[in-house]
Design a protein around this motif. Structure first.
Motif, PDB file in Angstrom:
ATOM      1  N   PRO B 154       0.825  -1.205   0.000  1.00 56.45           N
ATOM      2  CA  PRO B 154       0.000   0.000   0.000  1.00 56.45           C
ATOM      3  C   PRO B 154       0.864   1.263   0.000  1.00 56.45           C
ATOM      4  O   PRO B 154       2.003   1.243   0.466  1.00 56.45           O
ATOM      5  CB  PRO B 154      -0.797  -0.102   1.304  1.00 56.45           C
ATOM      6  CG  PRO B 154       0.013  -0.994   2.186  1.00 56.45           C
ATOM      7  CD  PRO B 154       0.815  -1.906   1.295  1.00 56.45           C
ATOM      8  N   LEU B 155       0.307   2.337  -0.544  1.00 55.97           N
ATOM      9  CA  LEU B 155       1.026   3.608  -0.618  1.00 55.97           C
ATOM     10  C   LEU B 155       0.297   4.656   0.212  1.00 55.97           C
ATOM     11  O   LEU B 155      -0.896   4.900   0.012  1.00 55.97           O
ATOM     12  CB  LEU B 155       1.120   4.073  -2.081  1.00 55.97           C
ATOM     13  CG  LEU B 155       1.838   5.408  -2.334  1.00 55.97           C
ATOM     14  CD1 LEU B 155       3.318   5.319  -1.963  1.00 55.97           C
ATOM     15  CD2 LEU B 155       1.688   5.828  -3.806  1.00 55.97           C
ATOM     16  N   TRP B 156       1.011   5.256   1.152  1.00 50.88           N
ATOM     17  CA  TRP B 156       0.464   6.368   1.916  1.00 50.88           C
ATOM     18  C   TRP B 156       1.211   7.632   1.497  1.00 50.88           C
ATOM     19  O   TRP B 156       2.370   7.567   1.083  1.00 50.88           O
ATOM     20  CB  TRP B 156       0.647   6.147   3.425  1.00 50.88           C
ATOM     21  CG  TRP B 156      -0.213   5.054   3.994  1.00 50.88           C
ATOM     22  CD1 TRP B 156      -0.937   4.121   3.305  1.00 50.88           C
ATOM     23  CD2 TRP B 156      -0.412   4.766   5.382  1.00 50.88           C
ATOM     24  NE1 TRP B 156      -1.578   3.273   4.173  1.00 50.88           N
ATOM     25  CE2 TRP B 156      -1.270   3.642   5.457  1.00 50.88           C
ATOM     26  CE3 TRP B 156       0.052   5.338   6.580  1.00 50.88           C
ATOM     27  CZ2 TRP B 156      -1.682   3.099   6.675  1.00 50.88           C
ATOM     28  CZ3 TRP B 156      -0.351   4.788   7.790  1.00 50.88           C
ATOM     29  CH2 TRP B 156      -1.208   3.681   7.832  1.00 50.88           C
ATOM     30  N   ALA B 157       0.550   8.771   1.651  1.00 46.02           N
ATOM     31  CA  ALA B 157       1.180  10.034   1.269  1.00 46.02           C
ATOM     32  C   ALA B 157       1.300  10.974   2.463  1.00 46.02           C
ATOM     33  O   ALA B 157       0.400  11.036   3.305  1.00 46.02           O
ATOM     34  CB  ALA B 157       0.372  10.722   0.174  1.00 46.02           C
ATOM     35  N   ALA B 158       2.410  11.701   2.503  1.00 43.96           N
ATOM     36  CA  ALA B 158       2.545  12.815   3.439  1.00 43.96           C
ATOM     37  C   ALA B 158       1.744  13.969   2.862  1.00 43.96           C
ATOM     38  O   ALA B 158       1.998  14.412   1.742  1.00 43.96           O
ATOM     39  CB  ALA B 158       4.010  13.211   3.562  1.00 43.96           C
ATOM     40  N   ASP B 159       0.757  14.458   3.619  1.00 44.63           N
ATOM     41  CA  ASP B 159      -0.104  15.513   3.090  1.00 44.63           C
ATOM     42  C   ASP B 159      -0.697  16.304   4.256  1.00 44.63           C
ATOM     43  O   ASP B 159      -1.310  15.713   5.158  1.00 44.63           O
ATOM     44  CB  ASP B 159      -1.218  14.875   2.242  1.00 44.63           C
ATOM     45  CG  ASP B 159      -2.093  15.919   1.593  1.00 44.63           C
ATOM     46  OD1 ASP B 159      -1.596  16.617   0.691  1.00 44.63           O
ATOM     47  OD2 ASP B 159      -3.257  16.061   2.007  1.00 44.63           O
ATOM     48  N   ALA B 160      -0.524  17.625   4.198  1.00 45.32           N
ATOM     49  CA  ALA B 160      -0.972  18.482   5.306  1.00 45.32           C
ATOM     50  C   ALA B 160      -2.470  18.329   5.560  1.00 45.32           C
ATOM     51  O   ALA B 160      -2.941  18.539   6.677  1.00 45.32           O
ATOM     52  CB  ALA B 160      -0.629  19.932   5.009  1.00 45.32           C
ATOM     53  N   GLY B 161      -3.228  17.915   4.518  1.00 43.51           N
ATOM     54  CA  GLY B 161      -4.662  17.753   4.692  1.00 43.51           C
ATOM     55  C   GLY B 161      -5.069  16.351   5.142  1.00 43.51           C
ATOM     56  O   GLY B 161      -6.257  16.053   5.262  1.00 43.51           O
ATOM     57  N   GLY B 162      -4.088  15.496   5.413  1.00 41.98           N
ATOM     58  CA  GLY B 162      -4.385  14.111   5.799  1.00 41.98           C
ATOM     59  C   GLY B 162      -4.755  13.992   7.269  1.00 41.98           C
ATOM     60  O   GLY B 162      -4.813  14.977   8.002  1.00 41.98           O
ATOM     61  N   ALA B 204       0.328  28.633  12.935  1.00 34.49           N
ATOM     62  CA  ALA B 204       1.030  29.793  12.364  1.00 34.49           C
ATOM     63  C   ALA B 204       2.123  29.356  11.392  1.00 34.49           C
ATOM     64  O   ALA B 204       2.641  30.174  10.639  1.00 34.49           O
ATOM     65  CB  ALA B 204       1.630  30.648  13.477  1.00 34.49           C
ATOM     66  N   VAL B 205       2.479  28.074  11.403  1.00 36.34           N
ATOM     67  CA  VAL B 205       3.563  27.596  10.544  1.00 36.34           C
ATOM     68  C   VAL B 205       2.960  26.851   9.357  1.00 36.34           C
ATOM     69  O   VAL B 205       2.107  25.983   9.518  1.00 36.34           O
ATOM     70  CB  VAL B 205       4.522  26.679  11.332  1.00 36.34           C
ATOM     71  CG1 VAL B 205       5.605  26.122  10.442  1.00 36.34           C
ATOM     72  CG2 VAL B 205       5.118  27.453  12.499  1.00 36.34           C
ATOM     73  N   GLU B 206       3.386  27.227   8.167  1.00 33.28           N
ATOM     74  CA  GLU B 206       2.785  26.678   6.961  1.00 33.28           C
ATOM     75  C   GLU B 206       3.180  25.220   6.743  1.00 33.28           C
ATOM     76  O   GLU B 206       2.359  24.396   6.377  1.00 33.28           O
ATOM     77  CB  GLU B 206       3.241  27.526   5.772  1.00 33.28           C
ATOM     78  CG  GLU B 206       2.291  27.484   4.597  1.00 33.28           C
ATOM     79  CD  GLU B 206       2.808  28.378   3.481  1.00 33.28           C
ATOM     80  OE1 GLU B 206       2.938  27.897   2.359  1.00 33.28           O
ATOM     81  OE2 GLU B 206       3.122  29.552   3.771  1.00 33.28           O
ATOM     82  N   SER B 207       4.444  24.913   6.962  1.00 34.42           N
ATOM     83  CA  SER B 207       4.906  23.553   6.682  1.00 34.42           C
ATOM     84  C   SER B 207       6.228  23.302   7.379  1.00 34.42           C
ATOM     85  O   SER B 207       6.878  24.219   7.861  1.00 34.42           O
ATOM     86  CB  SER B 207       5.099  23.365   5.172  1.00 34.42           C
ATOM     87  OG  SER B 207       6.150  24.213   4.731  1.00 34.42           O
ATOM     88  N   LEU B 208       6.603  22.031   7.405  1.00 35.40           N
ATOM     89  CA  LEU B 208       7.928  21.637   7.880  1.00 35.40           C
ATOM     90  C   LEU B 208       8.855  21.484   6.678  1.00 35.40           C
ATOM     91  O   LEU B 208       8.394  21.240   5.558  1.00 35.40           O
ATOM     92  CB  LEU B 208       7.843  20.284   8.592  1.00 35.40           C
ATOM     93  CG  LEU B 208       7.197  20.274   9.972  1.00 35.40           C
ATOM     94  CD1 LEU B 208       6.902  18.842  10.391  1.00 35.40           C
ATOM     95  CD2 LEU B 208       8.129  20.927  10.997  1.00 35.40           C
ATOM     96  N   ASN B 209      10.143  21.561   6.910  1.00 35.50           N
ATOM     97  CA  ASN B 209      11.111  21.166   5.884  1.00 35.50           C
ATOM     98  C   ASN B 209      10.824  19.705   5.501  1.00 35.50           C
ATOM     99  O   ASN B 209      10.492  18.885   6.361  1.00 35.50           O
ATOM    100  CB  ASN B 209      12.518  21.316   6.479  1.00 35.50           C
ATOM    101  CG  ASN B 209      13.576  20.639   5.652  1.00 35.50           C
ATOM    102  OD1 ASN B 209      13.784  19.429   5.751  1.00 35.50           O
ATOM    103  ND2 ASN B 209      14.249  21.402   4.816  1.00 35.50           N
ATOM    104  N   VAL B 210      10.961  19.380   4.218  1.00 35.83           N
ATOM    105  CA  VAL B 210      10.542  18.051   3.751  1.00 35.83           C
ATOM    106  C   VAL B 210      11.384  16.924   4.365  1.00 35.83           C
ATOM    107  O   VAL B 210      10.869  15.822   4.621  1.00 35.83           O
ATOM    108  CB  VAL B 210      10.534  17.978   2.200  1.00 35.83           C
ATOM    109  CG1 VAL B 210      11.920  18.134   1.612  1.00 35.83           C
ATOM    110  CG2 VAL B 210       9.887  16.682   1.707  1.00 35.83           C
ATOM    111  N   ALA B 211      12.653  17.187   4.662  1.00 37.12           N
ATOM    112  CA  ALA B 211      13.482  16.145   5.279  1.00 37.12           C
ATOM    113  C   ALA B 211      13.051  15.915   6.730  1.00 37.12           C
ATOM    114  O   ALA B 211      13.008  14.775   7.208  1.00 37.12           O
ATOM    115  CB  ALA B 211      14.968  16.517   5.211  1.00 37.12           C
TER     116      ALA B 211
END
Lengths: 223, 223
Positions: B154-162, B204-211
């Motif tokens: 199975p494939l899961w995705a990293a997604d802020a809306g998950g 307040a933080v939009e995202s994390l660094n991808v690593a």
């Protein structure tokens, strides 16, 4: 620019190229500066390049005062996290750590001597705007010791030889110290530490990048 | 050099400055090369600098063949993790992700088109040697789809809306896809995804660094 304008920092002025303002996003930035009564100066591409230290400046540069936070003024929440940096040397790592700390609800980042200048421009850029909101306080080991004992905040250290980190294992108030990319947390700082926590990992790998390790630990130790 | 010599890669030769070998650590590296019957060439500082692309080369450069891994040859463990990269663009991020994947026991890193060259020298350096051991496989979305369905992974995705990621929630075998620094996982790849997981964070933080995000998710989803 957007992160700066959204932050509590006071902007004192801006320079931009004559072509800047062509996109909707750029028009909005100029409109916000104008609405603030900000002095903006149109300059040549060469002048903008000399005012910026990136290879590909984005057509605008703003001037803001670096905020100064003193230890006594820092908020003192009942549940809280403080992040202590012991000689983090890479600016990209430091900026990423500040960004990560902001995402994980850290109250302040305390930078011990030997850590790269928190206002180094590469640090600021890597923080993706978090440097404009997160209190960043350079301090000595003695000042850290007083701060922790005055407030009754325990200090844990990221250390490969520590016990495996457990989710929801941390007290309401906690400071976490992460150490230098090569040497880890120094012996002097380790004397202030109550507990050492590690991230279990494959034995063939020596260590994680310090920003990645900080992210995993702050996430696992959330308040 | 040490990581390369410790890895399964075949080293074909090395160049070093005449001053190299002054420290115990350097002496050991030269002794290991000699014991392997390796051809080593003493060159001038200028020649070494022209063979290296770092600003501060460490006095020695080695030549090894880039390993090629095909999808069908990849190990197929009963419990396993595969990491899929959808257009990761920054070489430093990619190298750090490979290093993190190795630490978290990932079986292979699958790099979709649009991802920076996995053998870019900055990627290799940032991986701290993990590139020499971790199978790195460039592939298309169609090849990914076949790989996952052939093996029943199975494939899961990293997604802020998950949904917020939960520890020990993942199946025995799992592929995780992380997306581009700005755009996230593409719509095309999202069609292959069974579940989307997010890292809860301060609003307040939009995202994390991808690593950093990859590190937290791989840690939480360990097999």
């Amino acid at each position: 620019m957007e992160e700066l304008l959204d932050s509590p920092l006071r902007v004192h002025g801006a320079l931009h190229e004559s072509g800047y303002g062509g996109s909707e996003r750029e028009r909005q930035i100029l409109a916000r500066l104008q609405a603030m009564g900000m002095e903006t100066l149109v300059v040549s591409e060469a002048e903008l390049a000399s005012a910026s230290d990136t290879e590909q400046p984005q057509g605008i540069v703003a001037i803001a005062r670096m905020p100064e936070h003193s230890l006594v003024e820092l908020p003192d929440p009942e549940r809280g996290r403080w992040l202590v940096l012991d000689a983090i040397q890479d600016p990209g790592n430091l900026g990423t750590i500040i960004r990560t700390a902001a995402a994980m609800g850290v109250s302040a980042v305390l930078a011990l001597r030997g850590t790269v200048d928190v206002w180094n421009s590469k640090v600021v850029r890597s923080s993706m705007g978090a440097s404009f909101r997160m209190p960043l306080v350079p301090l000595t080991v003695a000042e850290l010791q007083s701060f922790l004992s005055d407030r009754g905040i325990p200090l844990w250290a990221a250390d490969a030889g520590g016990e495996p980190v457990q989710q929801k294992s941390a007290p309401r108030r906690l400071a976490l110290v992460v150490g230098n990319e090569g040497a880890g947390v120094s012996a002097e700082v380790m004397q202030l530490v109550q507990r050492r926590v590690a991230i279990p990992m494959d034995s063939a790998v020596e260590s994680l990048n310090v920003a990645v390790a900080t992210g995993i630990l702050l996430y696992m130790l959330q308040s």
